[in-house]
Design a protein around this motif. Structure first.
Motif, PDB file in Angstrom:
ATOM      1  N   VAL A 168      46.994  59.109  36.773  1.00  0.00           N
ATOM      2  CA  VAL A 168      47.337  58.038  36.629  1.00  0.00           C
ATOM      3  C   VAL A 168      46.745  57.345  36.260  1.00  0.00           C
ATOM      4  CG1 VAL A 168      48.592  55.479  36.068  1.00  0.00           C
ATOM      5  CG2 VAL A 168      50.035  57.654  36.989  1.00  0.00           C
ATOM      6  N   THR A 169      45.437  57.144  35.260  1.00  0.00           N
ATOM      7  CA  THR A 169      44.222  56.278  35.803  1.00  0.00           C
ATOM      8  C   THR A 169      44.538  54.775  35.118  1.00  0.00           C
ATOM      9  OG1 THR A 169      43.560  58.389  35.113  1.00  0.00           O
ATOM     10  CG2 THR A 169      41.931  56.764  34.488  1.00  0.00           C
ATOM     11  N   TRP A 170      43.283  54.231  35.474  1.00  0.00           N
ATOM     12  CA  TRP A 170      43.629  52.949  34.876  1.00  0.00           C
ATOM     13  C   TRP A 170      41.950  52.891  34.542  1.00  0.00           C
ATOM     14  CZ3 TRP A 170      47.388  49.824  34.177  1.00  0.00           C
ATOM     15  CH2 TRP A 170      48.888  49.488  35.163  1.00  0.00           C
ATOM     16  N   LYS A 171      41.976  52.081  33.243  1.00  0.00           N
ATOM     17  CA  LYS A 171      40.410  51.153  33.337  1.00  0.00           C
ATOM     18  C   LYS A 171      40.729  50.372  32.736  1.00  0.00           C
ATOM     19  CE  LYS A 171      38.717  56.063  32.365  1.00  0.00           C
ATOM     20  NZ  LYS A 171      37.880  56.783  31.228  1.00  0.00           N
ATOM     21  N   ALA A 172      39.424  49.352  32.873  1.00  0.00           N
ATOM     22  CA  ALA A 172      39.073  48.052  32.766  1.00  0.00           C
ATOM     23  C   ALA A 172      38.043  47.469  31.880  1.00  0.00           C
ATOM     24  CB  ALA A 172      38.783  47.331  33.603  1.00  0.00           C
ATOM     25  N   SER A 173      38.406  46.735  30.195  1.00  0.00           N
ATOM     26  CA  SER A 173      37.258  46.864  29.601  1.00  0.00           C
ATOM     27  C   SER A 173      36.515  45.495  29.797  1.00  0.00           C
ATOM     28  CB  SER A 173      37.510  46.086  28.688  1.00  0.00           C
ATOM     29  OG  SER A 173      38.619  47.267  27.303  1.00  0.00           O
ATOM     30  N   ARG A 223      38.835  51.828  37.545  1.00  0.00           N
ATOM     31  CA  ARG A 223      39.514  51.227  38.076  1.00  0.00           C
ATOM     32  C   ARG A 223      40.388  50.957  38.992  1.00  0.00           C
ATOM     33  NH1 ARG A 223      40.388  48.151  41.113  1.00  0.00           N
ATOM     34  NH2 ARG A 223      40.088  45.501  40.546  1.00  0.00           N
ATOM     35  N   GLY A 224      40.930  52.782  38.557  1.00  0.00           N
ATOM     36  CA  GLY A 224      41.747  53.695  39.443  1.00  0.00           C
ATOM     37  C   GLY A 224      42.535  54.714  39.160  1.00  0.00           C
ATOM     38  N   CYS A 225      42.488  55.589  40.252  1.00  0.00           N
ATOM     39  CA  CYS A 225      42.996  57.290  39.328  1.00  0.00           C
ATOM     40  C   CYS A 225      43.483  57.563  41.003  1.00  0.00           C
ATOM     41  CB  CYS A 225      42.056  57.671  38.852  1.00  0.00           C
ATOM     42  SG  CYS A 225      43.078  59.306  38.114  1.00  0.00           S
ATOM     43  N   ILE A 226      44.816  57.884  40.834  1.00  0.00           N
ATOM     44  CA  ILE A 226      45.312  59.147  42.174  1.00  0.00           C
ATOM     45  C   ILE A 226      46.605  59.630  40.854  1.00  0.00           C
ATOM     46  CG2 ILE A 226      46.851  58.712  43.641  1.00  0.00           C
ATOM     47  CD1 ILE A 226      45.732  56.330  44.534  1.00  0.00           C
ATOM     48  N   GLY A 227      46.459  60.684  41.947  1.00  0.00           N
ATOM     49  CA  GLY A 227      47.970  61.807  41.236  1.00  0.00           C
ATOM     50  C   GLY A 227      47.840  63.136  42.542  1.00  0.00           C
ATOM     51  N   THR A 228      49.082  63.623  41.872  1.00  0.00           N
ATOM     52  CA  THR A 228      48.727  64.918  42.875  1.00  0.00           C
ATOM     53  C   THR A 228      48.869  66.838  41.922  1.00  0.00           C
ATOM     54  OG1 THR A 228      51.001  65.531  43.951  1.00  0.00           O
ATOM     55  CG2 THR A 228      51.513  64.728  42.170  1.00  0.00           C
ATOM     56  N   ALA A 253      47.264  51.688  40.778  1.00  0.00           N
ATOM     57  CA  ALA A 253      47.080  50.348  40.756  1.00  0.00           C
ATOM     58  C   ALA A 253      46.571  49.317  41.749  1.00  0.00           C
ATOM     59  CB  ALA A 253      48.124  49.652  39.921  1.00  0.00           C
ATOM     60  N   LEU A 254      46.848  49.816  43.330  1.00  0.00           N
ATOM     61  CA  LEU A 254      47.267  49.224  44.322  1.00  0.00           C
ATOM     62  C   LEU A 254      46.433  49.879  45.512  1.00  0.00           C
ATOM     63  CD1 LEU A 254      50.381  47.665  44.076  1.00  0.00           C
ATOM     64  CD2 LEU A 254      47.786  47.006  42.855  1.00  0.00           C
ATOM     65  N   ILE A 304      44.325  45.939  41.911  1.00  0.00           N
ATOM     66  CA  ILE A 304      44.725  45.798  40.364  1.00  0.00           C
ATOM     67  C   ILE A 304      44.633  44.599  40.789  1.00  0.00           C
ATOM     68  CG2 ILE A 304      45.390  45.670  38.054  1.00  0.00           C
ATOM     69  CD1 ILE A 304      44.838  48.590  38.573  1.00  0.00           C
ATOM     70  N   SER A 305      44.679  43.502  39.817  1.00  0.00           N
ATOM     71  CA  SER A 305      45.517  41.228  40.106  1.00  0.00           C
ATOM     72  C   SER A 305      45.689  41.514  39.209  1.00  0.00           C
ATOM     73  CB  SER A 305      43.431  40.629  40.458  1.00  0.00           C
ATOM     74  OG  SER A 305      43.355  40.082  39.476  1.00  0.00           O
ATOM     75  N   LYS A 306      46.659  40.626  38.946  1.00  0.00           N
ATOM     76  CA  LYS A 306      47.243  40.259  37.922  1.00  0.00           C
ATOM     77  C   LYS A 306      46.498  39.579  36.770  1.00  0.00           C
ATOM     78  CE  LYS A 306      49.445  35.624  37.337  1.00  0.00           C
ATOM     79  NZ  LYS A 306      50.463  34.956  37.220  1.00  0.00           N
ATOM     80  N   ASP A 307      45.142  38.657  37.074  1.00  0.00           N
ATOM     81  CA  ASP A 307      43.744  38.386  36.419  1.00  0.00           C
ATOM     82  C   ASP A 307      43.747  39.589  35.243  1.00  0.00           C
ATOM     83  OD1 ASP A 307      45.169  35.916  37.193  1.00  0.00           O
ATOM     84  OD2 ASP A 307      43.098  36.190  38.683  1.00  0.00           O
ATOM     85  N   GLU A 308      43.487  41.156  35.778  1.00  0.00           N
ATOM     86  CA  GLU A 308      42.964  42.008  35.035  1.00  0.00           C
ATOM     87  C   GLU A 308      44.087  42.610  34.141  1.00  0.00           C
ATOM     88  OE1 GLU A 308      39.997  44.337  37.659  1.00  0.00           O
ATOM     89  OE2 GLU A 308      42.025  43.766  39.429  1.00  0.00           O
ATOM     90  N   LEU A 309      44.983  42.236  34.194  1.00  0.00           N
ATOM     91  CA  LEU A 309      45.917  43.343  32.791  1.00  0.00           C
ATOM     92  C   LEU A 309      46.107  43.118  31.775  1.00  0.00           C
ATOM     93  CD1 LEU A 309      49.783  42.064  34.641  1.00  0.00           C
ATOM     94  CD2 LEU A 309      48.084  44.165  34.813  1.00  0.00           C
ATOM     95  N   PRO A 310      45.316  41.867  30.307  1.00  0.00           N
ATOM     96  CA  PRO A 310      44.876  41.431  29.568  1.00  0.00           C
ATOM     97  C   PRO A 310      43.620  42.863  29.581  1.00  0.00           C
ATOM     98  CG  PRO A 310      45.398  39.778  30.020  1.00  0.00           C
ATOM     99  CD  PRO A 310      45.614  40.897  31.544  1.00  0.00           C
ATOM    100  N   ARG A 311      42.666  43.120  30.292  1.00  0.00           N
ATOM    101  CA  ARG A 311      41.471  44.503  30.246  1.00  0.00           C
ATOM    102  C   ARG A 311      42.106  45.652  29.891  1.00  0.00           C
ATOM    103  NH1 ARG A 311      39.071  39.769  32.834  1.00  0.00           N
ATOM    104  NH2 ARG A 311      38.574  41.381  33.990  1.00  0.00           N
ATOM    105  N   LEU A 312      43.416  45.767  30.943  1.00  0.00           N
ATOM    106  CA  LEU A 312      43.248  47.233  31.362  1.00  0.00           C
ATOM    107  C   LEU A 312      44.315  48.326  30.717  1.00  0.00           C
ATOM    108  CD1 LEU A 312      45.195  46.362  35.190  1.00  0.00           C
ATOM    109  CD2 LEU A 312      42.425  47.038  34.385  1.00  0.00           C
ATOM    110  N   GLN A 313      44.659  49.865  30.482  1.00  0.00           N
ATOM    111  CA  GLN A 313      44.131  50.259  29.844  1.00  0.00           C
ATOM    112  C   GLN A 313      44.849  51.595  30.975  1.00  0.00           C
ATOM    113  OE1 GLN A 313      41.427  52.553  27.085  1.00  0.00           O
ATOM    114  NE2 GLN A 313      42.635  54.506  27.485  1.00  0.00           N
TER     115      GLN A 313
END
Length: 109
Positions: free
Chosen positions: A4-9, A19-24, A42-43, A51-60
Motif C-alpha cells: 500500500v502506497t501513499w503519495k501527497a500532492s 508519503r508512505g509505503c509498506i507491504g508484504t 500511513a502511520l 500521516i496527519s489529518k491535515d494531509e488527507l485532502p492531498r493524499l492518494q
C-alpha cells in the motif's frame, strides 16, 4: 503479496511525493492485508512522520498486488517500469539488507 502506497500532492504544483509505503511478500487474506498495510503505511513507515489529518485532502492511496515472481539470472535482467525488483544481500557487517522497488517506483527513482 501486496503493498500500500501513499503519495501527497505538493501544496502548489500538484507533484506527487512518496508519503508512505509498506507491504508484504507473504500470502495474506486480501481484506485483512488491505486493512493492516493501509494503516501501517500511513502511520508506521519509519522513513516518514505519521500521516496527519491535515494531509488527507492531498493524499492518494494505491495498492499493488504482486504476482508472477521469478529469479533474475543477472542484475540487469529486468525492465524498469515493467518489473518490480526485490534486492537482498548481506552487508559487510553480516546483517541482512533488503529493498523493494515496485515498477512505478523504479521509474520515479
Amino acid at each position: 503479496p501486496l503493498f500500500v502506497t501513499w503519495k501527497a500532492s505538493g501544496p502548489t504544483n500538484g507533484d506527487k511525493r512518496l508519503r508512505g509505503c509498506i507491504g508484504t511478500f507473504a500470502a495474506v487474506h486480501l481484506h485483512e492485508g488491505l486493512r493492516d498495510y493501509t494503516i501501517s503505511s500511513a502511520l508506521k513507515d519509519s522513513r516518514f512522520q505519521p500521516i496527519s489529518k491535515d494531509e488527507l485532502p492531498r493524499l492518494q492511496c494505491s495498492v499493488s498486488l504482486l504476482t508472477n515472481f521469478e529469479e533474475a539470472n543477472d542484475h540487469l535482467d529486468w525492465e524498469v517500469g515493467i518489473h518490480g525488483i526485490r534486492i537482498q544481500f548481506i552487508s559487510e557487517k553480516g546483517s541482512k539488507c533488503t529493498a523493494t522497488y515496485l515498477p512505478e517506483v523504479a521509474i520515479e527513482q
